[in-house]
Design a protein around this motif. Sequence first.
Motif, short mmCIF file in Angstrom:
data_model
loop_
_atom_site.label_atom_id
_atom_site.label_comp_id
_atom_site.label_asym_id
_atom_site.label_seq_id
_atom_site.Cartn_x
_atom_site.Cartn_y
_atom_site.Cartn_z
N PRO A 37 -4.95 1.08 17.79
CA PRO A 37 -4.89 -0.17 17.02
C PRO A 37 -3.49 -0.80 17.12
O PRO A 37 -2.50 -0.08 17.26
CB PRO A 37 -5.20 0.25 15.59
N PRO A 38 -3.40 -2.12 17.04
CA PRO A 38 -2.09 -2.76 17.12
C PRO A 38 -1.22 -2.38 15.92
O PRO A 38 -1.72 -2.15 14.82
CB PRO A 38 -2.42 -4.25 17.11
N ARG A 39 0.06 -2.29 16.17
CA ARG A 39 1.01 -1.93 15.12
C ARG A 39 1.89 -3.14 14.83
O ARG A 39 2.09 -4.00 15.67
CB ARG A 39 1.86 -0.76 15.56
N ARG A 40 2.42 -3.15 13.62
CA ARG A 40 3.36 -4.20 13.28
C ARG A 40 4.54 -3.61 12.51
O ARG A 40 4.44 -2.50 11.96
CB ARG A 40 2.69 -5.31 12.47
N LEU A 41 5.59 -4.32 12.48
CA LEU A 41 6.83 -3.89 11.86
C LEU A 41 7.03 -4.67 10.57
O LEU A 41 6.97 -5.90 10.58
CB LEU A 41 7.99 -4.15 12.82
N VAL A 42 7.24 -3.96 9.47
CA VAL A 42 7.51 -4.60 8.18
C VAL A 42 8.94 -4.21 7.80
O VAL A 42 9.24 -3.04 7.64
CB VAL A 42 6.52 -4.15 7.09
N VAL A 43 9.80 -5.20 7.67
CA VAL A 43 11.20 -4.96 7.29
C VAL A 43 11.38 -5.46 5.87
O VAL A 43 10.99 -6.58 5.54
CB VAL A 43 12.17 -5.68 8.25
N ARG A 89 20.21 -3.75 1.25
CA ARG A 89 19.76 -2.53 1.93
C ARG A 89 18.45 -2.86 2.62
O ARG A 89 17.62 -3.61 2.09
CB ARG A 89 19.54 -1.40 0.92
N TYR A 90 18.27 -2.29 3.79
CA TYR A 90 17.11 -2.60 4.62
C TYR A 90 16.28 -1.35 4.85
O TYR A 90 16.82 -0.26 5.04
CB TYR A 90 17.56 -3.17 5.96
N SER A 91 14.96 -1.51 4.84
CA SER A 91 14.02 -0.46 5.20
C SER A 91 13.06 -1.03 6.22
O SER A 91 12.78 -2.23 6.22
CB SER A 91 13.23 0.01 3.98
N CYS A 92 12.53 -0.15 7.04
CA CYS A 92 11.63 -0.58 8.10
C CYS A 92 10.39 0.32 8.09
O CYS A 92 10.52 1.54 8.03
CB CYS A 92 12.36 -0.50 9.43
N PHE A 93 9.21 -0.28 8.13
CA PHE A 93 7.96 0.46 8.15
C PHE A 93 7.12 -0.02 9.33
O PHE A 93 6.97 -1.22 9.54
CB PHE A 93 7.17 0.24 6.85
N ILE A 94 6.58 0.92 10.08
CA ILE A 94 5.67 0.59 11.18
C ILE A 94 4.27 0.99 10.74
O ILE A 94 4.06 2.14 10.31
CB ILE A 94 6.07 1.32 12.47
N THR A 95 3.33 0.06 10.83
CA THR A 95 2.00 0.33 10.30
C THR A 95 0.94 -0.35 11.16
O THR A 95 1.23 -1.29 11.90
CB THR A 95 1.88 -0.15 8.84
N ASN A 96 -0.28 0.16 11.03
CA ASN A 96 -1.42 -0.52 11.65
C ASN A 96 -2.33 -1.09 10.56
O ASN A 96 -3.41 -1.57 10.85
CB ASN A 96 -2.19 0.43 12.57
N HIS A 142 4.37 -6.67 1.07
CA HIS A 142 4.69 -6.04 -0.22
C HIS A 142 3.79 -4.83 -0.47
O HIS A 142 4.25 -3.79 -0.94
CB HIS A 142 4.53 -7.05 -1.36
N MET A 143 2.52 -4.94 -0.13
CA MET A 143 1.58 -3.82 -0.30
C MET A 143 1.97 -2.65 0.62
O MET A 143 1.91 -1.49 0.20
CB MET A 143 0.16 -4.28 -0.03
N VAL A 144 2.35 -2.95 1.85
CA VAL A 144 2.79 -1.90 2.78
C VAL A 144 4.00 -1.19 2.22
O VAL A 144 4.08 0.04 2.20
CB VAL A 144 3.08 -2.49 4.18
N TRP A 145 4.97 -1.96 1.74
CA TRP A 145 6.19 -1.38 1.17
C TRP A 145 5.86 -0.51 -0.05
O TRP A 145 6.33 0.61 -0.16
CB TRP A 145 7.15 -2.49 0.79
N THR A 146 5.02 -1.01 -0.94
CA THR A 146 4.64 -0.25 -2.14
C THR A 146 3.94 1.05 -1.78
O THR A 146 4.20 2.09 -2.37
CB THR A 146 3.72 -1.11 -3.03
N MET A 147 3.08 0.99 -0.79
CA MET A 147 2.31 2.17 -0.41
C MET A 147 3.15 3.20 0.33
O MET A 147 3.07 4.40 0.07
CB MET A 147 1.12 1.75 0.45
#
Length: 168
Positions: A2-8, A37-44, A50-55
């Motif tokens: 599945p395609p992935r995306r980057l959430v910063v 401060r920066y965080s990075c999440f890679i998800t499909n 905001h939901m990705v960050w919370t989870m």
Amino acid sequence: MPPRRLVVVRQQIKKRPKATGKQLKLFKEEGIYENYRYSCFITNLDFSPHMVWTMYRGRADCENRIKEIKDDFGFDSFNMNDFAGTEAALNFVVIAYNLMSLFKQAVLKSDKLHQLKTLRYKIFAIGGYITKSGNQNLLNFSLSMKKRKWIEGIWNQSQNFSWPFAPT
């Protein structure tokens, strides 16, 4: 795949002083980067950022717990050459880890994340002996006064402990 995306995620330090993440050091002459401060999440997942960050932020420390289980509880070296035996050993390791986690949360109540090897040295490997006073057993520790007060505090905390479930 599945395609992935980057959430910063960028969090302002003034508003959230305890924000997790890293401060960027790419452009030191630009003072703006010191404020965030920066965080990075890679998800499909197809959720809002905001939901990705919370989870995901609640799971950010799981690698450290896995490392602790492997290093302190021998999780990576108990193959019993039998599925049932290996499963029993795994269940025992998980129970031991959960009991130690409960001890750290309910009795120690420390903001530090002590690993088992630290607790073994600080708490469990203390010389002592048992004496009787009347019909009461006393546990005497061989400790300096500073450490004695700390151990007494832990002992008192354990006396006030109640299980978070009803034991059967």
